[in-house]
Design a protein around this motif. Structure first.
Motif, PDB file in Angstrom:
ATOM      1  N   SER A  18      16.714  15.513  83.529  1.00 44.58           N
ATOM      2  CA  SER A  18      18.124  15.183  83.730  1.00 44.58           C
ATOM      3  C   SER A  18      18.879  14.980  82.420  1.00 44.58           C
ATOM      4  O   SER A  18      20.095  14.880  82.417  1.00 44.58           O
ATOM      5  CB  SER A  18      18.239  13.927  84.586  1.00 44.58           C
ATOM      6  OG  SER A  18      17.607  12.840  83.931  1.00 44.58           O
ATOM      7  N   GLU A  19      18.169  14.962  81.295  1.00 46.33           N
ATOM      8  CA  GLU A  19      18.809  14.721  80.004  1.00 46.33           C
ATOM      9  C   GLU A  19      19.316  16.022  79.376  1.00 46.33           C
ATOM     10  O   GLU A  19      18.640  17.039  79.419  1.00 46.33           O
ATOM     11  CB  GLU A  19      17.825  14.094  79.013  1.00 46.33           C
ATOM     12  CG  GLU A  19      17.491  12.653  79.282  1.00 46.33           C
ATOM     13  CD  GLU A  19      16.581  12.095  78.217  1.00 46.33           C
ATOM     14  OE1 GLU A  19      17.024  11.167  77.504  1.00 46.33           O
ATOM     15  OE2 GLU A  19      15.437  12.569  78.095  1.00 46.33           O
ATOM     16  N   THR A  20      20.483  15.929  78.751  1.00 49.58           N
ATOM     17  CA  THR A  20      20.970  17.063  77.977  1.00 49.58           C
ATOM     18  C   THR A  20      20.346  16.990  76.585  1.00 49.58           C
ATOM     19  O   THR A  20      19.863  15.939  76.155  1.00 49.58           O
ATOM     20  CB  THR A  20      22.504  17.047  77.841  1.00 49.58           C
ATOM     21  OG1 THR A  20      22.897  15.904  77.064  1.00 49.58           O
ATOM     22  CG2 THR A  20      23.189  17.062  79.197  1.00 49.58           C
ATOM     23  N   SER A  58      18.390  24.877  81.237  1.00 44.33           N
ATOM     24  CA  SER A  58      19.337  25.168  82.312  1.00 44.33           C
ATOM     25  C   SER A  58      20.165  26.404  81.985  1.00 44.33           C
ATOM     26  O   SER A  58      20.349  26.761  80.817  1.00 44.33           O
ATOM     27  CB  SER A  58      20.251  23.957  82.533  1.00 44.33           C
ATOM     28  OG  SER A  58      20.959  23.648  81.338  1.00 44.33           O
ATOM     29  N   LYS A  84      20.354  21.425  79.547  1.00 44.63           N
ATOM     30  CA  LYS A  84      19.288  20.502  79.934  1.00 44.63           C
ATOM     31  C   LYS A  84      17.941  21.196  79.797  1.00 44.63           C
ATOM     32  O   LYS A  84      17.794  22.374  80.116  1.00 44.63           O
ATOM     33  CB  LYS A  84      19.480  20.044  81.376  1.00 44.63           C
ATOM     34  CG  LYS A  84      20.725  19.212  81.574  1.00 44.63           C
ATOM     35  CD  LYS A  84      20.867  18.753  82.998  1.00 44.63           C
ATOM     36  CE  LYS A  84      22.131  17.914  83.138  1.00 44.63           C
ATOM     37  NZ  LYS A  84      22.291  17.404  84.498  1.00 44.63           N
TER      38      LYS A  84
END
Length: 118
Positions: A18-20, A58, A84
């Protein structure tokens, strides 16, 4: 879980899906320029996802398509605030601040000139 290697620092960091990339860099005190607070409106957090790593992050967002364009995206350039990590080993190159790059090159040139004078 993914492992990001910032090639310019040779630093490996574990991160959550979930982290960029920007969030990871900030958490680890790595310098990634950013002005808009991660909203994808300034392009200052541009990074390069290296080689096969492009398939482990992503997909480009509409913001990235608009601001970076297809050629930059095809060459691995992304916005750290929009990208991400998904899985596996991911290699990221931080883009040096243009002003700092200019100063660094000038200092290196001056150093080389001084060596030649000796």
């Amino acid at each position: 879980m993914a492992k990001i290697t910032f090639t310019s620092d040779n630093k490996q960091i574990q991160c959550k899906q979930s982290e960029t990339i920007l969030q990871v860099a900030i958490r680890e005190s790595l310098e990634v320029r950013h002005k808009c607070g991660g909203k994808g409106s300034c392009t200052t957090c541009k990074i390069k996802v290296i080689g096969q790593s492009q398939g482990k992050v992503s997909s480009p967002t509409q913001i990235e398509h608009k601001l970076l364009g297809e050629i930059q995206l095809e060459n691995g350039y992304r916005l750290a605030c929009q990208t991400k990590a998904l899985e596996g080993d991911i290699y990221i190159e931080r883009i040096e601040d243009p002003l700092k790059a200019l100063i660094r090159r000038q200092l290196e040139a001056n150093k080389n000139e001084n060596k030649n004078e000796i």
